[in-house]
Design a protein around this motif. Structure first.
Motif, mmCIF file in Angstrom:
data_model
loop_
_atom_site.group_PDB
_atom_site.id
_atom_site.type_symbol
_atom_site.label_atom_id
_atom_site.label_comp_id
_atom_site.label_asym_id
_atom_site.label_seq_id
_atom_site.Cartn_x
_atom_site.Cartn_y
_atom_site.Cartn_z
ATOM 1 N N ILE A 64 33.658 18.257 43.666
ATOM 2 C CA ILE A 64 32.775 18.996 42.773
ATOM 3 C C ILE A 64 33.648 19.487 41.619
ATOM 4 O O ILE A 64 34.678 20.127 41.836
ATOM 5 N N VAL A 65 33.227 19.166 40.398
ATOM 6 C CA VAL A 65 34.007 19.475 39.205
ATOM 7 C C VAL A 65 33.199 20.405 38.308
ATOM 8 O O VAL A 65 32.014 20.171 38.071
ATOM 9 N N ALA A 66 33.859 21.458 37.825
ATOM 10 C CA ALA A 66 33.204 22.419 36.933
ATOM 11 C C ALA A 66 34.041 22.588 35.675
ATOM 12 O O ALA A 66 35.273 22.518 35.724
ATOM 13 N N ARG A 67 33.374 22.818 34.584
ATOM 14 C CA ARG A 67 34.054 23.101 33.309
ATOM 15 C C ARG A 67 34.104 24.617 33.148
ATOM 16 O O ARG A 67 33.080 25.284 33.018
ATOM 17 N N LEU A 68 35.320 25.164 33.186
ATOM 18 C CA LEU A 68 35.537 26.610 33.142
ATOM 19 C C LEU A 68 36.566 26.951 32.075
ATOM 20 O O LEU A 68 37.416 26.121 31.731
ATOM 21 N N SER A 69 36.517 28.186 31.609
ATOM 22 C CA SER A 69 37.571 28.656 30.710
ATOM 23 C C SER A 69 38.852 28.812 31.530
ATOM 24 O O SER A 69 38.813 28.915 32.761
ATOM 25 N N GLU A 70 39.980 28.812 30.847
ATOM 26 C CA GLU A 70 41.247 28.916 31.573
ATOM 27 C C GLU A 70 41.381 30.248 32.308
ATOM 28 O O GLU A 70 41.944 30.295 33.396
ATOM 29 N N SER A 71 40.850 31.327 31.752
ATOM 30 C CA SER A 71 40.917 32.611 32.457
ATOM 31 C C SER A 71 40.033 32.576 33.709
ATOM 32 O O SER A 71 40.409 33.127 34.749
ATOM 33 N N ASP A 72 38.861 31.927 33.629
ATOM 34 C CA ASP A 72 38.007 31.784 34.816
ATOM 35 C C ASP A 72 38.657 30.864 35.851
ATOM 36 O O ASP A 72 38.528 31.088 37.055
ATOM 37 N N GLN A 73 39.366 29.841 35.392
ATOM 38 C CA GLN A 73 40.072 28.970 36.331
ATOM 39 C C GLN A 73 41.142 29.739 37.091
ATOM 40 O O GLN A 73 41.289 29.579 38.310
ATOM 41 N N THR A 74 41.867 30.594 36.382
ATOM 42 C CA THR A 74 42.897 31.408 37.036
ATOM 43 C C THR A 74 42.270 32.334 38.072
ATOM 44 O O THR A 74 42.757 32.432 39.204
ATOM 45 N N PHE A 75 41.185 32.993 37.707
ATOM 46 C CA PHE A 75 40.493 33.877 38.644
ATOM 47 C C PHE A 75 40.030 33.096 39.867
ATOM 48 O O PHE A 75 40.222 33.528 41.008
ATOM 49 N N PHE A 76 39.424 31.934 39.655
ATOM 50 C CA PHE A 76 38.915 31.111 40.764
ATOM 51 C C PHE A 76 40.058 30.714 41.700
ATOM 52 O O PHE A 76 39.920 30.813 42.915
ATOM 53 N N LYS A 77 41.148 30.245 41.128
ATOM 54 C CA LYS A 77 42.281 29.801 41.959
ATOM 55 C C LYS A 77 42.870 30.949 42.765
ATOM 56 O O LYS A 77 43.235 30.776 43.930
ATOM 57 N N LEU A 78 42.942 32.128 42.174
ATOM 58 C CA LEU A 78 43.506 33.271 42.880
ATOM 59 C C LEU A 78 42.577 33.790 43.975
ATOM 60 O O LEU A 78 43.035 34.196 45.045
ATOM 61 N N LYS A 79 41.279 33.764 43.734
ATOM 62 C CA LYS A 79 40.341 34.352 44.688
ATOM 63 C C LYS A 79 39.860 33.362 45.744
ATOM 64 O O LYS A 79 39.690 33.724 46.906
ATOM 65 N N TYR A 80 39.604 32.118 45.373
ATOM 66 C CA TYR A 80 38.901 31.205 46.271
ATOM 67 C C TYR A 80 39.729 30.045 46.819
ATOM 68 O O TYR A 80 39.234 29.262 47.612
ATOM 69 N N THR A 81 40.981 29.899 46.393
ATOM 70 C CA THR A 81 41.789 28.808 46.966
ATOM 71 C C THR A 81 42.992 29.345 47.690
ATOM 72 O O THR A 81 43.357 30.452 47.616
#
Length: 106
Positions: free
Chosen positions: A89-106
């Motif tokens: 599953i691929v999503a287009r996110l801003s780089e700040s949202d990508q950082t938040f996602f990686k820190l919280k959900y991976t």
């Protein structure tokens, strides 16, 4: 908003882009936000519907659906090493949202 299409990865994957928002540059790019395997079956897409829906209704999936610039999309490929199909599953996110996602959900 349900993820319903399975376009080819090459047709949807976009290069990184920068947009000016509130006079600030904001970079957007694609990120694989979830990946899972389905055993090699006659119709793996039908068997992938359950895991796709489960992920979309999870905390991480709901967050991605709310913050993605475009509707997330999925792709599949045959993983010959374990005789299964791999779904991304691929999503287009801003780089700040990508950082938040990686820190919280991976």
């Amino acid at each position: 908003m349900t993820i319903t299409a399975a376009p080819t990865e090459q047709s949807h994957w976009k290069p990184r882009e920068v947009k000016i928002i509130n006079e600030q540059p904001v970079a957007f790019s694609d990120l694989v936000v979830h990946s899972f395997s389905v055993a090699e079956l006659e119709d793996p897409v039908i068997h992938a519907a359950g895991p796709l829906a489960d992920w979309e209704h999870s905390e991480a999936g709901a967050w991605v659906m709310a913050h993605a610039v475009e509707t997330p999309w999925w792709s599949r490929y045959l993983d010959v090493s374990c005789y299964s199909y791999r779904f991304n599953i691929v999503a287009r996110l801003s780089e700040s949202d990508q950082t938040f996602f990686k820190l919280k959900y991976t």
